[in-house]
Design an enzyme around this catalytic site. Structure first.
Site, mmCIF file in Angstrom:
data_model
loop_
_atom_site.group_PDB
_atom_site.id
_atom_site.type_symbol
_atom_site.label_atom_id
_atom_site.label_comp_id
_atom_site.label_asym_id
_atom_site.label_seq_id
_atom_site.Cartn_x
_atom_site.Cartn_y
_atom_site.Cartn_z
ATOM 1 N N ARG A 62 -12.542 -4.815 -28.509
ATOM 2 C CA ARG A 62 -13.850 -4.427 -27.951
ATOM 3 C C ARG A 62 -13.717 -3.173 -27.097
ATOM 4 N NH1 ARG A 62 -16.531 -7.779 -23.890
ATOM 5 N NH2 ARG A 62 -17.695 -5.859 -23.826
ATOM 6 N N ARG A 72 -23.437 -13.009 -14.461
ATOM 7 C CA ARG A 72 -23.655 -11.571 -14.685
ATOM 8 C C ARG A 72 -25.162 -11.354 -14.723
ATOM 9 N NH1 ARG A 72 -19.546 -8.625 -18.670
ATOM 10 N NH2 ARG A 72 -20.280 -6.932 -17.355
ATOM 11 N N ILE A 100 -15.977 -8.893 -7.175
ATOM 12 C CA ILE A 100 -17.123 -8.434 -7.979
ATOM 13 C C ILE A 100 -17.667 -9.570 -8.854
ATOM 14 C CG2 ILE A 100 -17.924 -6.727 -9.678
ATOM 15 C CD1 ILE A 100 -17.066 -5.473 -7.009
ATOM 16 N N ARG A 107 -21.906 -6.007 -24.022
ATOM 17 C CA ARG A 107 -22.733 -5.833 -22.834
ATOM 18 C C ARG A 107 -23.670 -4.632 -22.937
ATOM 19 N NH1 ARG A 107 -24.023 -9.520 -19.385
ATOM 20 N NH2 ARG A 107 -24.885 -8.620 -17.505
ATOM 21 N N CYS A 121 -18.122 -9.503 -21.489
ATOM 22 C CA CYS A 121 -17.060 -10.394 -21.033
ATOM 23 C C CYS A 121 -17.639 -11.563 -20.264
ATOM 24 C CB CYS A 121 -16.084 -9.627 -20.154
ATOM 25 S SG CYS A 121 -15.146 -8.421 -21.075
ATOM 26 N N LYS A 164 -15.140 3.720 -22.595
ATOM 27 C CA LYS A 164 -16.115 2.730 -23.109
ATOM 28 C C LYS A 164 -17.347 2.667 -22.220
ATOM 29 C CE LYS A 164 -16.350 -2.373 -22.714
ATOM 30 N NZ LYS A 164 -16.672 -2.503 -21.285
ATOM 31 N N ASN A 165 -17.129 2.600 -20.913
ATOM 32 C CA ASN A 165 -18.268 2.368 -20.018
ATOM 33 C C ASN A 165 -19.079 3.635 -19.745
ATOM 34 O OD1 ASN A 165 -17.633 -0.289 -19.989
ATOM 35 N ND2 ASN A 165 -16.640 -0.282 -17.968
ATOM 36 N N ASP A 218 -11.950 -4.374 -13.370
ATOM 37 C CA ASP A 218 -11.454 -4.423 -14.749
ATOM 38 C C ASP A 218 -9.938 -4.247 -14.819
ATOM 39 O OD1 ASP A 218 -14.068 -4.787 -15.462
ATOM 40 O OD2 ASP A 218 -14.351 -2.782 -16.304
HETATM 41 C C1 LIG Z 1 -20.611 -1.833 -19.879
HETATM 42 C C2 LIG Z 1 -20.125 -1.671 -18.474
HETATM 43 O O1 LIG Z 1 -20.290 -0.618 -17.875
HETATM 44 N N1 LIG Z 1 -19.482 -2.704 -17.944
HETATM 45 C C3 LIG Z 1 -18.925 -2.591 -16.610
HETATM 46 C C4 LIG Z 1 -20.018 -2.815 -15.610
HETATM 47 O O2 LIG Z 1 -20.611 -4.092 -15.882
HETATM 48 P P1 LIG Z 1 -21.995 -4.437 -15.185
HETATM 49 O O3 LIG Z 1 -22.808 -3.209 -15.059
HETATM 50 O O4 LIG Z 1 -22.546 -5.604 -15.933
HETATM 51 O O5 LIG Z 1 -21.530 -4.869 -13.748
HETATM 52 P P2 LIG Z 1 -22.399 -4.786 -12.419
HETATM 53 O O6 LIG Z 1 -21.874 -3.684 -11.587
HETATM 54 O O7 LIG Z 1 -23.844 -4.754 -12.792
HETATM 55 O O8 LIG Z 1 -22.113 -6.211 -11.788
HETATM 56 C C5 LIG Z 1 -21.346 -6.401 -10.646
HETATM 57 C C6 LIG Z 1 -21.807 -7.647 -9.929
HETATM 58 O O9 LIG Z 1 -23.164 -7.497 -9.542
HETATM 59 C C7 LIG Z 1 -23.928 -8.626 -9.936
HETATM 60 N N2 LIG Z 1 -25.268 -8.168 -10.364
HETATM 61 C C8 LIG Z 1 -25.376 -7.087 -11.195
HETATM 62 C C9 LIG Z 1 -26.622 -6.684 -11.652
HETATM 63 C C10 LIG Z 1 -27.755 -7.418 -11.263
HETATM 64 O O10 LIG Z 1 -28.882 -7.115 -11.650
HETATM 65 N N3 LIG Z 1 -27.610 -8.488 -10.426
HETATM 66 C C11 LIG Z 1 -26.384 -8.881 -9.946
HETATM 67 O O11 LIG Z 1 -26.274 -9.854 -9.202
HETATM 68 C C12 LIG Z 1 -23.173 -9.210 -11.131
HETATM 69 O O12 LIG Z 1 -23.472 -10.581 -11.305
HETATM 70 C C13 LIG Z 1 -21.739 -8.945 -10.761
HETATM 71 O O13 LIG Z 1 -21.272 -9.987 -9.939
HETATM 72 O O14 LIG Z 1 -19.478 -2.786 -14.294
HETATM 73 C C14 LIG Z 1 -18.513 -3.825 -14.041
HETATM 74 C C15 LIG Z 1 -18.103 -3.736 -12.593
HETATM 75 O O15 LIG Z 1 -17.490 -2.528 -12.343
HETATM 76 C C16 LIG Z 1 -17.335 -3.663 -15.002
HETATM 77 O O16 LIG Z 1 -16.487 -4.782 -14.846
HETATM 78 C C17 LIG Z 1 -17.802 -3.597 -16.439
HETATM 79 O O17 LIG Z 1 -16.732 -3.180 -17.264
HETATM 80 C C1 LIG Z 2 -16.225 -6.437 -18.117
HETATM 81 C C2 LIG Z 2 -16.001 -5.520 -19.046
HETATM 82 O O1 LIG Z 2 -16.818 -5.112 -20.004
HETATM 83 P P1 LIG Z 2 -18.329 -5.520 -20.346
HETATM 84 O O2 LIG Z 2 -19.143 -5.211 -19.140
HETATM 85 O O3 LIG Z 2 -18.634 -4.605 -21.478
HETATM 86 O O4 LIG Z 2 -18.333 -6.954 -20.704
HETATM 87 C C3 LIG Z 2 -14.741 -4.757 -19.086
HETATM 88 O O5 LIG Z 2 -14.776 -3.662 -19.680
HETATM 89 O O6 LIG Z 2 -13.711 -5.246 -18.584
#
Ligand SMILES: CC(=O)N[C@H]1[C@@H](OP(=O)(O)OP(=O)(O)OC[C@H]2O[C@@H](n3ccc(=O)[nH]c3=O)[C@H](O)[C@@H]2O)O[C@H](CO)[C@@H](O)[C@@H]1O
Ligand SMILES: C=C(OP(=O)(O)O)C(=O)O
Length: 425
Positions: free
Chosen positions: A399, A124, A329, A95, A119, A22-23, A307
């Site tokens: 999802r 986030r 995280i 997302r 999620c 998915k990711n 995750d």
């Molecule tokens: C679609 C997808 O790929 N989703 C994955 C992606 O989510 P996603 O890319 O949203 O997760 P991030 O790695 O960006 O976020 C991790 C942490 O960094 C913080 N943060 C992130 C970006 C930002 O601009 N500012 C900030 O503060 C977030 O609030 C969070 O606490 O990586 C997560 C962490 O491995 C996984 O749980 C999700 O499944």
């Molecule tokens: C947090 C997850 O997904 P998303 O970033 O798509 O919400 C997840 O895959 O567990």
């Protein structure tokens, strides 16, 4: 409303086919929109609701997309994009919405984000994304729930991430591929999905160095072309099926799983008493010994994937002793604890730490999936609970995990996916 009904007590044995990631596929759909001509073909696409939403969103901005679900293949023609608007009705449901922004900036000069789903895990933020676009020359205007980003030709620049954000890295790499000049991204994410997206972009003609090192250099190019790419296996789906063997004391063969991608998850499961063995291209997972308690600290790759924190919490309920889980995280990823406690678990949560007092026999009841992985963790708990566990909302599971009921049943589990009407509830 979708719900899952699990009748516990069966030991899982047999073969499970692991879906595509998915990711990885979500950013790849975003990447496909960067190609100004030709048709992109993505293979090993998981048949999950997030991909269906991404298809709808790509169509909403003007792309022609066919999702051949039985072939697990997407065909995307992005030669004509017509709208920069990511409409709330679709964008709020997953997302992956954020991953459409770089293509809209390059192709249409603007992106209007009417909502972003995904999620519910606490904060986030997207500041790393927005600050990166600004450094490349874009103007970001955040007005209540709508975010408007405008850009002329983006220009390469030194960029950094405060922490190695997964989608943040993918977005800044995509934004840099067609920017003028050189971009260096420091503190970039190392996740295998990020590397798979870089592999696809490279095949499209992008010039990217340093994937997997934390420092990524991108030399902007004029155009990217449509290509064919096979999506990597989903390490989170593989982790869940490995834990299904672990929690039931079973033995499963995983086809399409990559052991290396599990990172620290593999070692933690081994410490719990799970045995892994690769045989050529398949992965055998077995648990015969009693489950031992575990200490888990979530981290970016190759650390323990956040995750898989919910699934391992479910497994820890059966371990012989006290397990400690530290979520580093996300600041709101323990909603599962309350649901497992309804099933008889003894889990205490304090801030970012949870203590799981095992072993506790679990009993089936009505429980709520608060997000995708807490949903699949409740399916795991249901496999060993006495009686029937009913999980709503099943949409959250759908999802991100494809055909869960069918794949679990193929291993001998008693799992049904049902469509419930308001009158049933
Ligand atoms: C679609 C997808 O790929 N989703 C994955 C992606 O989510 P996603 O890319 O949203 O997760 P991030 O790695 O960006 O976020 C991790 C942490 O960094 C913080 N943060 C992130 C970006 C930002 O601009 N500012 C900030 O503060 C977030 O609030 C969070 O606490 O990586 C997560 C962490 O491995 C996984 O749980 C999700 O499944
Ligand atoms: C947090 C997850 O997904 P998303 O970033 O798509 O919400 C997840 O895959 O567990």
């Amino acid at each position: 409303m979708v719900r899952y009904r699990v009748r516990g007590g069966n030991v899982l044995r047999g073969t499970a086919f692991i879906q595509g990631a998915k990711n990885a596929v979500l950013p790849m759909i975003g990447a496909a929109l960067l190609a100004t001509e030709g048709r992109t073909v993505l293979r090993n696409v998981p048949v999950i609701e997030d991909v269906r939403r991404a298809v709808e969103l790509a169509q909403a901005v003007g792309a022609t997309v066919e999702f051949h679900e039985s072939e697990r293949t997407l065909v995307i023609d992005a030669s004509r994009l017509t709208s920069p608007v990511l409409p709330a009705a679709i964008a709020n449901r997953f997302r992956g919405t954020v991953l459409f922004v770089p293509a809209l900036l390059h192709r249409l000069g603007e992106a209007v984000i009417e909502g972003i789903g995904g999620c519910n895990l606490g904060s986030r933020n997207l500041d790393f994304h927005y600050n990166g676009y600004k450094r490349l020359g874009a103007v970001v205007n955040e007005q209540e729930s709508v975010i408007h980003i405008k850009a002329g030709k983006l220009v390469g620049a030194p960029l950094y991430l405060d922490t190695p954000s997964h989608t943040g890295t993918e977005n800044l790499v995509m934004a840099a591929t067609l920017a003028k000049g050189t971009t260096v991204i420091e503190n970039a994410a190392l996740e295998p999905e990020v590397l798979d997206v870089i592999a696809m972009l490279t095949r499209m003609g992008a010039k990217i160095r340093g994937g997997g090192t934390g420092f990524i250099t991108v030399e902007g190019v004029e155009n990217l072309k449509a290509v064919e790419h096979t999506v990597m296996p989903d390490r989170l789906d593989a982790g869940v099926f490995a834990m299904a063997a672990a929690i039931t004391g079973g033995e499963v063969t995983l086809v399409g799983a990559e052991l290396q991608h599990l990172g620290v998850v593999r070692w933690k499961l081994e410490q719990m008493g799970v045995e892994f063995e690769t045989n050529g291209a398949v992965l055998h997972v077995r648990r015969e010994k009693p489950l031992r308690p575990i200490n888990v600290i979530t981290d970016t790759y190759p650390g323990f994937a956040t995750d898989l924190q919910s699934p391992i919490m479910a497994v820890a309920c059966l371990a012989d002793g006290t397990s400690y889980i530290h979520e580093r995280i996300f600041d709101g990823r323990f909603a599962l604890a309350g649901e497992l406690n309804k099933m008889g678990a003894k889990i205490e949560v304090q801030g970012s730490r949870a203590v799981v007092h095992g072993p506790t026999p679990l009993r089936g009841t009505q429980v709520t999936a608060h997000d995708l992985r807490s949903g699949i963790a409740l399916v795991l708990a249901g496999l060993v609970a006495e009686g029937e566990t009913v999980i709503e909302s099943g949409y959250l599971i759908d999802r991100g995990h494809s055909a869960v009921a069918e794949r679990m049943r193929a291993l001998g589990a008693n799992v049904e996916r049902e469509i419930s009407t308001p009158a049933d509830r």
